[in-house]
Design a protein around this motif. Structure first.
Motif, PDB file in Angstrom:
ATOM      1  N   THR A  10       1.002  -1.338  -0.096  1.00  0.00           N
ATOM      2  CA  THR A  10       0.046  -0.035  -0.127  1.00  0.00           C
ATOM      3  C   THR A  10       0.972   1.130   0.093  1.00  0.00           C
ATOM      4  OG1 THR A  10      -1.733   1.037   0.910  1.00  0.00           O
ATOM      5  CG2 THR A  10      -0.209   0.406   2.553  1.00  0.00           C
ATOM      6  N   PHE A  11       0.202   2.345  -0.599  1.00  0.00           N
ATOM      7  CA  PHE A  11       0.826   3.626  -0.636  1.00  0.00           C
ATOM      8  C   PHE A  11       0.276   4.736   0.321  1.00  0.00           C
ATOM      9  CE2 PHE A  11       2.592   1.238  -4.313  1.00  0.00           C
ATOM     10  CZ  PHE A  11       3.878   1.789  -4.477  1.00  0.00           C
ATOM     11  N   CYS A  34      -3.567   3.699  -3.722  1.00  0.00           N
ATOM     12  CA  CYS A  34      -3.018   4.640  -2.699  1.00  0.00           C
ATOM     13  C   CYS A  34      -4.102   5.329  -1.993  1.00  0.00           C
ATOM     14  CB  CYS A  34      -2.217   5.655  -3.200  1.00  0.00           C
ATOM     15  SG  CYS A  34      -1.253   6.896  -2.377  1.00  0.00           S
ATOM     16  N   MET A 166       9.318   6.952   0.338  1.00  0.00           N
ATOM     17  CA  MET A 166       9.437   6.790  -1.011  1.00  0.00           C
ATOM     18  C   MET A 166      10.851   7.391  -1.594  1.00  0.00           C
ATOM     19  SD  MET A 166       6.767   6.198  -4.038  1.00  0.00           S
ATOM     20  CE  MET A 166       7.408   5.266  -5.757  1.00  0.00           C
ATOM     21  N   TYR A 191       4.649  -0.743   3.208  1.00  0.00           N
ATOM     22  CA  TYR A 191       3.795   0.327   3.373  1.00  0.00           C
ATOM     23  C   TYR A 191       4.795   1.510   2.859  1.00  0.00           C
ATOM     24  CZ  TYR A 191       0.670   3.485   5.582  1.00  0.00           C
ATOM     25  OH  TYR A 191      -0.271   4.486   5.651  1.00  0.00           O
ATOM     26  N   ILE A 192       4.496   2.246   1.783  1.00  0.00           N
ATOM     27  CA  ILE A 192       5.444   3.184   1.319  1.00  0.00           C
ATOM     28  C   ILE A 192       4.681   4.666   1.369  1.00  0.00           C
ATOM     29  CG2 ILE A 192       6.701   3.998  -0.680  1.00  0.00           C
ATOM     30  CD1 ILE A 192       5.418   0.711  -1.033  1.00  0.00           C
ATOM     31  N   TRP A 193       5.417   5.617   1.976  1.00  0.00           N
ATOM     32  CA  TRP A 193       4.633   6.949   2.297  1.00  0.00           C
ATOM     33  C   TRP A 193       5.601   7.842   1.370  1.00  0.00           C
ATOM     34  CZ3 TRP A 193       5.875  11.293   4.684  1.00  0.00           C
ATOM     35  CH2 TRP A 193       7.027  11.522   5.535  1.00  0.00           C
ATOM     36  N   CYS A 212       7.295   1.466  -9.083  1.00  0.00           N
ATOM     37  CA  CYS A 212       5.899   1.035  -9.440  1.00  0.00           C
ATOM     38  C   CYS A 212       5.859  -0.369 -10.265  1.00  0.00           C
ATOM     39  CB  CYS A 212       5.111   2.139  -9.767  1.00  0.00           C
ATOM     40  SG  CYS A 212       4.849   3.236  -8.293  1.00  0.00           S
TER      41      CYS A 212
END
Length: 232
Positions: A10-11, A34, A166, A191-193, A212
């Motif tokens: 998830t983003f 996202c 990220m 989990y990427i933010w 991606c």
């Protein structure tokens, strides 16, 4: 765990800036999901931001655009005006910043807004703020900016720590290799933010798209918004 899969990606991206439009095109190209955390009272404002000596646009999506721009992703709260909640002493103001933002965004997006990200960098929450939000049923989860660099599931949804920012490119790709190679017996969450304007600062839009492409399309991974992954 997630439709029978033990791994999920998830983003989470903050501030509701116009660069989100370009980022969403990339996410949609690779069928990634996202959660976008937005300050409803700042929508429509134009400005600039300076980071690491670089000046880039920090224009906000207009209120009337929210529903269309974020239609295939999750909209979440980020407070009305982006104060650092760790620095506020008035509990009623903390709750107002979150609950009114959630109310506004629900109306603008047509979604049931259930989550949030704490605004501000550095120490942007405290255990007391997290407990206040939980006790008052303001939201169902709240993301911090504290990277874990691992894939463990969160123990407390109100101090939800992401895996990695990220823009930390080296760590991002190394973690991706580790995650893709894993054959877990326990659930794993990648989990990427970040902020989409950061790709302008670092001139890393191509890197973002390459990541991606790398993480997408794997049959053993569930791709979902924060709510789809955390609240199921």
């Amino acid at each position: 765990m997630w439709n029978g899969k033990m791994k999920a990606v998830t983003f989470s991206f903050d501030d509701g800036v116009t660069q989100d439009i370009r980022l969403i095109r990339i996410f949609n190209k690779f069928s990634l999901k996202c959660t976008f955390n937005i300050n409803s009272e700042l929508l429509g404002l134009n400005g600039e931001i300076v980071r690491e000596g670089e000046r880039v646009s920090h224009n906000k999506i207009r209120p009337e655009e929210v529903r269309k721009v974020y239609s295939s992703h999750e909209v979440a709260a980020h407070t009305l005006t982006h104060p650092n909640l760790a620095e506020l002493t008035d509990e009623s103001e903390i709750l107002r910043q979150v609950t009114e933002d959630k109310k506004n965004l629900s109306a603008l997006s047509g979604q049931n807004v259930v989550g949030m990200a704490y605004p501000g960098g550095g120490v942007n929450y405290t255990p007391e703020v997290a407990e206040l939000l939980k006790r008052n049923n303001t939201v169902s989860y709240a993301r911090t900016t504290v990277a874990t660099y691992n894939f463990s599931l969160p123990k407390n949804l109100f101090t939800l720590h992401p895996t990695v920012h990220m823009i930390e490119t080296e760590k991002l790709f190394a973690l991706a290799d580790e995650f893709l190679a894993a054959d877990p017996q326990e659930p794993m969450l990648f989990y990427i933010w970040g902020h989409s304007y950061e790709f302008d600062i670092h001139n890393t839009w191509d890197t973002a798209e390459r990541f991606c492409e790398k993480i997408a399309g794997h049959s053993d991974i569930f791709y979902g918004t924060n709510a789809e992954i955390l609240l199921k």
